[in-house]
Design a protein around this motif. Sequence first.
Motif, PDB file in Angstrom:
ATOM      1  N   ASN A  58       9.689  37.514   1.415  1.00 21.19           N
ATOM      2  CA  ASN A  58       9.264  37.146  -0.120  1.00 21.19           C
ATOM      3  C   ASN A  58       9.284  35.808  -0.323  1.00 21.19           C
ATOM      4  O   ASN A  58       8.693  35.340  -1.292  1.00 21.19           O
ATOM      5  N   PHE A  59       9.830  34.789   0.690  1.00 20.97           N
ATOM      6  CA  PHE A  59       9.706  33.561   0.406  1.00 20.97           C
ATOM      7  C   PHE A  59       8.398  32.806   0.863  1.00 20.97           C
ATOM      8  O   PHE A  59       8.717  31.478   0.752  1.00 20.97           O
ATOM      9  N   PHE A  60       7.900  33.522   1.690  1.00 24.47           N
ATOM     10  CA  PHE A  60       6.432  32.647   2.165  1.00 24.47           C
ATOM     11  C   PHE A  60       5.733  32.209   1.366  1.00 24.47           C
ATOM     12  O   PHE A  60       5.382  30.849   1.490  1.00 24.47           O
ATOM     13  N   ASP A  61       5.403  32.472   0.066  1.00 23.26           N
ATOM     14  CA  ASP A  61       4.539  32.092  -0.747  1.00 23.26           C
ATOM     15  C   ASP A  61       5.254  30.774  -1.461  1.00 23.26           C
ATOM     16  O   ASP A  61       4.636  29.826  -1.750  1.00 23.26           O
ATOM     17  N   GLU A  62       6.545  30.964  -1.731  1.00 26.26           N
ATOM     18  CA  GLU A  62       7.318  29.920  -2.417  1.00 26.26           C
ATOM     19  C   GLU A  62       7.166  28.499  -1.387  1.00 26.26           C
ATOM     20  O   GLU A  62       7.143  27.461  -1.802  1.00 26.26           O
ATOM     21  N   ILE A  63       7.517  28.885  -0.173  1.00 28.19           N
ATOM     22  CA  ILE A  63       7.479  27.804   0.870  1.00 28.19           C
ATOM     23  C   ILE A  63       6.105  27.336   1.050  1.00 28.19           C
ATOM     24  O   ILE A  63       5.966  26.086   1.209  1.00 28.19           O
ATOM     25  N   GLU A  64       5.312  28.031   1.035  1.00 28.68           N
ATOM     26  CA  GLU A  64       3.796  27.537   0.829  1.00 28.68           C
ATOM     27  C   GLU A  64       3.527  26.664  -0.196  1.00 28.68           C
ATOM     28  O   GLU A  64       2.889  25.508  -0.035  1.00 28.68           O
ATOM     29  N   LYS A  65       3.831  27.112  -1.197  1.00 27.83           N
ATOM     30  CA  LYS A  65       3.643  26.161  -2.519  1.00 27.83           C
ATOM     31  C   LYS A  65       4.434  24.868  -2.605  1.00 27.83           C
ATOM     32  O   LYS A  65       3.909  23.878  -2.684  1.00 27.83           O
ATOM     33  N   MET A  66       5.540  24.999  -1.980  1.00 27.00           N
ATOM     34  CA  MET A  66       6.602  23.785  -1.982  1.00 27.00           C
ATOM     35  C   MET A  66       5.831  22.882  -1.017  1.00 27.00           C
ATOM     36  O   MET A  66       5.718  21.520  -1.328  1.00 27.00           O
ATOM     37  N   SER A  67       5.754  23.210   0.030  1.00 29.79           N
ATOM     38  CA  SER A  67       5.289  22.368   1.250  1.00 29.79           C
ATOM     39  C   SER A  67       3.766  21.659   1.044  1.00 29.79           C
ATOM     40  O   SER A  67       3.495  20.871   1.428  1.00 29.79           O
ATOM     41  N   ASN A  68       2.878  22.516   0.466  1.00 33.37           N
ATOM     42  CA  ASN A  68       1.561  22.183   0.101  1.00 33.37           C
ATOM     43  C   ASN A  68       1.533  21.007  -1.110  1.00 33.37           C
ATOM     44  O   ASN A  68       0.752  20.091  -1.130  1.00 33.37           O
ATOM     45  N   ASN A  69       2.754  20.751  -1.624  1.00 35.24           N
ATOM     46  CA  ASN A  69       2.767  19.747  -2.611  1.00 35.24           C
ATOM     47  C   ASN A  69       3.582  18.498  -2.231  1.00 35.24           C
ATOM     48  O   ASN A  69       4.041  17.692  -3.023  1.00 35.24           O
ATOM     49  N   PHE A  70       3.960  18.681  -0.944  1.00 31.20           N
ATOM     50  CA  PHE A  70       4.617  17.192  -0.406  1.00 31.20           C
ATOM     51  C   PHE A  70       3.552  16.241  -0.285  1.00 31.20           C
ATOM     52  O   PHE A  70       2.628  16.176   0.307  1.00 31.20           O
ATOM     53  N   GLY A  71       3.878  15.269  -0.842  1.00 34.57           N
ATOM     54  CA  GLY A  71       2.797  14.019  -1.118  1.00 34.57           C
ATOM     55  C   GLY A  71       3.359  13.012  -0.054  1.00 34.57           C
ATOM     56  O   GLY A  71       3.618  13.235   1.028  1.00 34.57           O
ATOM     57  N   LYS A  72       3.417  11.678  -0.614  1.00 35.00           N
ATOM     58  CA  LYS A  72       3.975  10.620   0.202  1.00 35.00           C
ATOM     59  C   LYS A  72       5.515  10.582   0.753  1.00 35.00           C
ATOM     60  O   LYS A  72       6.177  11.124   0.056  1.00 35.00           O
ATOM     61  N   ARG A  73       5.399  10.489   1.893  1.00 35.34           N
ATOM     62  CA  ARG A  73       6.836  10.534   2.675  1.00 35.34           C
ATOM     63  C   ARG A  73       7.429   9.281   2.147  1.00 35.34           C
ATOM     64  O   ARG A  73       6.843   8.094   2.618  1.00 35.34           O
ATOM     65  N   VAL A  74       8.615   9.173   1.768  1.00 37.62           N
ATOM     66  CA  VAL A  74       9.392   8.258   1.331  1.00 37.62           C
ATOM     67  C   VAL A  74      10.542   7.721   2.084  1.00 37.62           C
ATOM     68  O   VAL A  74      11.128   6.581   2.124  1.00 37.62           O
ATOM     69  N   THR A 134       6.403  40.255  15.437  1.00 35.79           N
ATOM     70  CA  THR A 134       7.047  39.477  14.039  1.00 35.79           C
ATOM     71  C   THR A 134       6.188  38.120  13.906  1.00 35.79           C
ATOM     72  O   THR A 134       6.289  37.054  14.304  1.00 35.79           O
ATOM     73  N   SER A 135       5.227  38.378  12.787  1.00 32.97           N
ATOM     74  CA  SER A 135       4.533  37.100  12.429  1.00 32.97           C
ATOM     75  C   SER A 135       5.210  36.375  11.396  1.00 32.97           C
ATOM     76  O   SER A 135       6.314  36.564  11.087  1.00 32.97           O
ATOM     77  N   LEU A 136       5.009  35.024  11.137  1.00 34.61           N
ATOM     78  CA  LEU A 136       5.628  34.040  10.565  1.00 34.61           C
ATOM     79  C   LEU A 136       5.741  34.540   9.158  1.00 34.61           C
ATOM     80  O   LEU A 136       6.835  34.558   8.476  1.00 34.61           O
ATOM     81  N   GLN A 137       4.603  35.177   8.615  1.00 34.56           N
ATOM     82  CA  GLN A 137       4.771  35.761   7.287  1.00 34.56           C
ATOM     83  C   GLN A 137       5.755  36.959   7.258  1.00 34.56           C
ATOM     84  O   GLN A 137       6.633  37.079   5.833  1.00 34.56           O
TER      85      GLN A 137
END
Length: 360
Positions: free
Chosen positions: A151-167, A143-146
């Motif tokens: 079906n949520f892999f792409d959405e999680i990828e997009k969201m987390s790639n846009n995490f900027g400054k940690r506040v 069982t790969s992570l993908q």
Amino acid sequence: MKALIKPKEYFIKEIFEKEKEELFSEIWNFVGFTSDFAEVNDFVVYDACGISVVIQNLKGKIRAFKNVCSHRHSLIQTAEKGNRPLMCPYHGWAYNDRGIPFGIPKKPFFNFSKEDLECLKLEEYSVDICGSLVFLKIKQDETSLQDYLGNFFDEIEKMSNNFGKRVDLNEIEIECNWKIVVENTLESYHVALIHSETFQKLGADGLDFSFSKNHSMWNAEVLMKENEGKQAKVHKPFQERNYIIEGYKHLLVFPNILISSTYGISFNLSQIIPLSENKTLFKSFVFITKKEDESNGNGSVLEKVYEESLVDFNRKVFDEDKAICQEVQRGVKFSSYDGELSEEEERVLYFQQMYKKYLK
């Protein structure tokens, strides 16, 4: 709809132990962000089902090994995270990127052959990445992570790639079972009463739920558009960004990771870590979005005010959740009911169905 997880399953120690063996050892566990492993020898130590595991950047690749020296059983990395070689602090045995001992003080005294050293290799586990999130799997299977994220892999990828400054990083110990915390986050039925002065004012509403594999997502409308009224000025520094949503999105990465965003401007990743059958560590990371031009408004007074309000809002909401979750834990020990779930609590039911799939 009847609840599937019975009251006793929230406080019996034997069930907590079964969860380690039958649930957490079987799934992909979030262990950190790619930024935690940016430099060679950066490491994080993770308690995986009672096993100490070190996840470390070795020669530019993130690897995971049982954090126990094969010489005399000392822990190899003794801090929660840091940067140092994969070397035992007891006698100085050092391990290469494959987990094989290669630097052994007074090596001639051992008379090791190449085959002997191969047999002393540290036990290795699977590591994979989705966006900026790093995951670990204890059980070795196909069982790969993908596959796991579906079906949520792409959405999680997009969201987390846009995490900027940690506040903010907020860590709270909650005197309740971890499943109570998860279930609390999966429904908005309690919001009007528990969060009347905080989350309720966002006005997140609707039953737009979606499901994939073990996971669930809620896309909600909110009271105000991103640039309506007073919000227009506050959100001005974040107009040039890559990830944009109209309202509020909340996603459960089964069983215990929650990722949410409002407008695609602010993000929260919450990690719900079971400590015992009656105690949970809640870790909440708050980010603002990456901007296409990081110099545009970066560090401005307006942006700092926004960050402070975001931190204050999240901390108040989670303090409110902590208080009510602890009351649920007190009550569940005396309950003679199975529990009832409404259509608004459909994600709770789905979580329970997936949980039961693992717990034999």
